[in-house]
Design a protein around this motif. Structure first.
Motif, PDB file in Angstrom:
ATOM      1  N   UNK A   2       0.831  -1.200   0.000  1.00 28.74           N
ATOM      2  CA  UNK A   2       0.000   0.000   0.000  1.00 28.74           C
ATOM      3  C   UNK A   2       0.869   1.256   0.000  1.00 28.74           C
ATOM      4  N   UNK A   3       1.987   1.203   0.720  1.00 25.47           N
ATOM      5  CA  UNK A   3       2.903   2.342   0.753  1.00 25.47           C
ATOM      6  C   UNK A   3       3.443   2.640  -0.644  1.00 25.47           C
ATOM      7  N   UNK A   4       3.807   1.586  -1.389  1.00 29.06           N
ATOM      8  CA  UNK A   4       4.312   1.769  -2.750  1.00 29.06           C
ATOM      9  C   UNK A   4       3.247   2.370  -3.660  1.00 29.06           C
ATOM     10  N   UNK A   5       2.012   1.918  -3.504  1.00 31.15           N
ATOM     11  CA  UNK A   5       0.917   2.449  -4.327  1.00 31.15           C
ATOM     12  C   UNK A   5       0.702   3.930  -4.024  1.00 31.15           C
ATOM     13  N   UNK A   6       0.690   4.272  -2.746  1.00 34.10           N
ATOM     14  CA  UNK A   6       0.490   5.674  -2.365  1.00 34.10           C
ATOM     15  C   UNK A   6       1.643   6.553  -2.846  1.00 34.10           C
ATOM     16  N   UNK A   7       2.878   6.061  -2.701  1.00 29.58           N
ATOM     17  CA  UNK A   7       4.028   6.838  -3.174  1.00 29.58           C
ATOM     18  C   UNK A   7       4.011   6.997  -4.691  1.00 29.58           C
ATOM     19  N   UNK A   8       3.623   5.953  -5.405  1.00 27.42           N
ATOM     20  CA  UNK A   8       3.524   6.037  -6.869  1.00 27.42           C
ATOM     21  C   UNK A   8       2.454   7.036  -7.284  1.00 27.42           C
ATOM     22  N   UNK A  14       2.488  14.708  -8.568  1.00 29.83           N
ATOM     23  CA  UNK A  14       3.480  15.792  -8.586  1.00 29.83           C
ATOM     24  C   UNK A  14       3.994  16.014 -10.004  1.00 29.83           C
ATOM     25  N   UNK A  15       4.303  14.933 -10.706  1.00 31.34           N
ATOM     26  CA  UNK A  15       4.782  15.055 -12.091  1.00 31.34           C
ATOM     27  C   UNK A  15       3.707  15.694 -12.964  1.00 31.34           C
ATOM     28  N   UNK A  16       2.460  15.258 -12.815  1.00 30.75           N
ATOM     29  CA  UNK A  16       1.368  15.861 -13.583  1.00 30.75           C
ATOM     30  C   UNK A  16       1.219  17.344 -13.290  1.00 30.75           C
ATOM     31  N   UNK A  17       1.351  17.729 -12.026  1.00 32.27           N
ATOM     32  CA  UNK A  17       1.264  19.134 -11.637  1.00 32.27           C
ATOM     33  C   UNK A  17       2.382  19.948 -12.277  1.00 32.27           C
ATOM     34  N   UNK A  18       3.607  19.415 -12.231  1.00 31.12           N
ATOM     35  CA  UNK A  18       4.750  20.124 -12.813  1.00 31.12           C
ATOM     36  C   UNK A  18       4.556  20.305 -14.318  1.00 31.12           C
TER      37      UNK A  18
END
Length: 52
Positions: A2-8, A14-18
């Protein structure tokens, strides 16, 4: 896992925002066909790992 999914998800957001901030085209498929192609690649990879 779940941690990996949330971090992904957070990293993708963030990439989409940038990209949006700099008015660049989004680096991901915009249509369901492209998204399903990515899902298919992932599923094929997982199937290979299950059997070999």
């Amino acid at each position: 896992m779940l941690k990996e999914i949330l971090l992904s998800t957070l990293t993708g957001a963030v990439v989409g925002f940038v990209f949006a901030f700099f008015k660049l085209p989004i680096p991901a498929p915009t249509a369901i066909q492209g998204i399903m192609g990515i899902v298919g690649i992932f599923l094929g990879y997982q199937l290979y790992r299950m059997f070999f």
